[in-house]
Scaffold this motif. Structure first.
Motif, mmCIF file in Angstrom:
data_model
loop_
_atom_site.group_PDB
_atom_site.id
_atom_site.type_symbol
_atom_site.label_atom_id
_atom_site.label_comp_id
_atom_site.label_asym_id
_atom_site.label_seq_id
_atom_site.Cartn_x
_atom_site.Cartn_y
_atom_site.Cartn_z
ATOM 1 N N SER A 149 65.324 50.753 16.541
ATOM 2 C CA SER A 149 65.589 51.505 15.209
ATOM 3 C C SER A 149 65.868 52.885 15.633
ATOM 4 O O SER A 149 66.015 53.320 16.838
ATOM 5 C CB SER A 149 64.314 51.960 14.443
ATOM 6 N N THR A 150 66.757 53.681 15.032
ATOM 7 C CA THR A 150 67.062 55.102 15.217
ATOM 8 C C THR A 150 66.773 56.117 14.249
ATOM 9 O O THR A 150 67.211 57.188 14.724
ATOM 10 C CB THR A 150 68.729 54.761 15.285
ATOM 11 N N PHE A 151 66.104 55.796 13.322
ATOM 12 C CA PHE A 151 65.688 56.808 12.366
ATOM 13 C C PHE A 151 64.235 56.961 12.258
ATOM 14 O O PHE A 151 63.560 55.859 12.320
ATOM 15 C CB PHE A 151 66.431 56.966 11.270
ATOM 16 N N ALA A 152 63.801 57.939 11.686
ATOM 17 C CA ALA A 152 62.412 58.220 11.427
ATOM 18 C C ALA A 152 61.761 57.847 10.103
ATOM 19 O O ALA A 152 62.511 57.965 8.976
ATOM 20 C CB ALA A 152 61.682 59.619 11.701
ATOM 21 N N ILE A 169 45.882 54.027 15.465
ATOM 22 C CA ILE A 169 47.080 54.968 15.780
ATOM 23 C C ILE A 169 48.294 54.387 15.330
ATOM 24 O O ILE A 169 48.554 53.330 15.718
ATOM 25 C CB ILE A 169 47.051 55.091 17.422
ATOM 26 N N ILE A 170 49.205 55.074 14.659
ATOM 27 C CA ILE A 170 50.284 54.422 13.887
ATOM 28 C C ILE A 170 51.493 55.056 14.195
ATOM 29 O O ILE A 170 51.760 56.112 14.259
ATOM 30 C CB ILE A 170 50.084 54.638 12.407
ATOM 31 N N LEU A 171 52.408 54.102 14.594
ATOM 32 C CA LEU A 171 54.087 54.617 14.774
ATOM 33 C C LEU A 171 54.774 54.162 13.836
ATOM 34 O O LEU A 171 54.688 52.931 13.370
ATOM 35 C CB LEU A 171 54.257 54.215 16.214
ATOM 36 N N SER A 197 65.152 61.443 11.839
ATOM 37 C CA SER A 197 65.439 61.083 13.259
ATOM 38 C C SER A 197 64.152 61.452 13.819
ATOM 39 O O SER A 197 63.540 62.363 13.668
ATOM 40 C CB SER A 197 66.496 61.952 13.774
ATOM 41 N N GLY A 198 63.934 60.573 14.880
ATOM 42 C CA GLY A 198 62.669 60.456 15.847
ATOM 43 C C GLY A 198 61.571 59.681 15.351
ATOM 44 O O GLY A 198 61.591 59.375 14.114
ATOM 45 N N LEU A 199 60.824 59.360 16.266
ATOM 46 C CA LEU A 199 59.442 58.636 15.878
ATOM 47 C C LEU A 199 58.446 59.267 15.451
ATOM 48 O O LEU A 199 58.292 60.340 15.957
ATOM 49 C CB LEU A 199 59.318 57.907 17.421
ATOM 50 N N GLU A 200 57.755 58.796 14.386
ATOM 51 C CA GLU A 200 56.699 59.610 13.957
ATOM 52 C C GLU A 200 55.345 59.160 14.144
ATOM 53 O O GLU A 200 55.301 57.665 14.371
ATOM 54 C CB GLU A 200 56.741 59.567 12.316
ATOM 55 N N ILE A 201 54.280 59.661 14.004
ATOM 56 C CA ILE A 201 53.218 59.343 14.588
ATOM 57 C C ILE A 201 52.050 59.715 13.342
ATOM 58 O O ILE A 201 52.092 60.666 12.852
ATOM 59 C CB ILE A 201 52.457 59.620 16.018
ATOM 60 N N ALA A 202 51.269 58.667 13.251
ATOM 61 C CA ALA A 202 50.187 58.917 12.075
ATOM 62 C C ALA A 202 48.893 58.296 12.472
ATOM 63 O O ALA A 202 48.684 57.584 13.610
ATOM 64 C CB ALA A 202 50.684 58.437 10.801
ATOM 65 N N PHE A 251 42.925 60.266 6.923
ATOM 66 C CA PHE A 251 44.356 60.029 6.930
ATOM 67 C C PHE A 251 45.196 61.138 7.255
ATOM 68 O O PHE A 251 45.200 62.235 6.666
ATOM 69 C CB PHE A 251 44.782 59.230 5.668
ATOM 70 N N GLY A 252 46.115 60.932 7.804
ATOM 71 C CA GLY A 252 47.320 61.917 8.134
ATOM 72 C C GLY A 252 48.391 61.804 8.853
ATOM 73 O O GLY A 252 48.651 60.157 9.446
ATOM 74 N N ARG A 253 49.207 62.496 9.201
ATOM 75 C CA ARG A 253 50.333 62.426 10.204
ATOM 76 C C ARG A 253 50.452 63.543 10.914
ATOM 77 O O ARG A 253 50.481 64.876 10.520
ATOM 78 C CB ARG A 253 51.663 61.857 9.486
ATOM 79 N N PHE A 254 51.376 63.471 12.101
ATOM 80 C CA PHE A 254 51.517 64.481 13.009
ATOM 81 C C PHE A 254 53.196 64.828 13.127
ATOM 82 O O PHE A 254 53.552 65.810 13.630
ATOM 83 C CB PHE A 254 51.048 64.103 14.309
#
Length: 255
Positions: free
Chosen positions: A20-23, A155-157, A167-172, A192-195
């Motif tokens: 993948s190429t987008f977040a 840990i969630i990607l 754009s970019g990989l997100e982490i939650a 719960f949340g995301r960074f």
């Protein structure tokens, strides 16, 4: 054990970046356990927000799904998703196929428990509207039992691809701590949340929530039962709704 966890995280990052190429944004609202049973599940889960600001009030999401423990270490699930944005009508938005793998063998009640139980999950979401983005989600699932206390952390990607402007990989993250008062009633707390994007983490600009909940499992007989979760979450960043109600109900058949 720590080396194995770090290797799993590295593999998940490489996999998602490769395909993948987008977040994607990542409101998880469920802390998954790595343990898997051979059973069939039918259920629903979701959340609804409450806030004085109209742009953050009345946002809701519901998922209805069917899952099956194909083996004692592999679980397959398919869900349909409905969403309601603030001030808009409820609509069907996507369906998701999710797989979960248990990497550590579940111990029996009379055996010494694992230091930590580990699993991974991988899912892909297909939008109902062809103009919306597809989404890949992968989780590292961790579980620890301290007597009557049970804790799990994810840990969630997440990443969108094709019709995405991000754009970019997100982490939650998703976490739950519960106390086994009885099998039917287990009070606890969830977070719960995301960074944000992995290469541009900004805690204050993202959503983070924490709050109490009650969880449990009601067994009708040796084969049938249902699982429930009910929680009330408080937001503690400006971008987070003040209050969120979340729920989960699953009917289970063990075979």
């Amino acid at each position: 054990m720590m080396k194995m966890i770090l290797k799993i995280l590295l593999v998940l990052c490489i996999f998602i970046e490769t395909f993948s190429t987008f977040a994607a944004e990542a409101p998880p609202f469920r802390a998954r356990w790595p343990m898997i049973n051979q059973e069939i599940e039918i259920g629903t889960r979701g959340f609804k927000t409450f806030d004085d600001e109209k742009s953050k009030d009345g946002i809701a999401k519901e998922r209805y799904g069917f899952g099956m423990g194909v083996t004692d270490s592999f679980f397959f699930e398919i869900e349909g998703e409905y969403e309601k944005e603030a001030g808009e009508k409820r609509k069907f938005t996507a369906y998701e196929i999710d797989t979960r793998y248990e990497l550590t063998k579940t111990r029996g009640w009379n055996e010494k428990p694992n230091d930590i139980d580990v699993g991974i999950s991988l899912g892909i979401s297909f939008p109902d509207n062809s103009k919306d983005a597809y989404e890949i989600e992968s989780r590292l699932l961790l579980y620890k039992n301290f007597g009557a206390w049970k804790s799990t952390g994810n840990i969630i990607l997440e990443q969108e691809f094709e019709n995405s402007s991000d754009s970019g990989l997100e982490i939650a993250y998703a976490g739950q701590l519960r106390y086994r008062l009885t099998p039917n009633i287990q009070p606890g707390v969830e977070a719960f949340g995301r960074f944000g994007e992995l290469d541009d983490i900004a805690l204050g600009n993202e959503q983070h929530q924490i709050g109490p909940g009650v969880f449990g499992f009601v067994e009708f007989n040796d084969n049938y039962g249902f699982k429930y979760e009910l929680g009330w979450l408080f937001g503690y960043t400006d971008s987070t709704p003040d209050n969120t109600m979340k729920f989960l109900i699953e009917f289970e058949y063990k075979y």
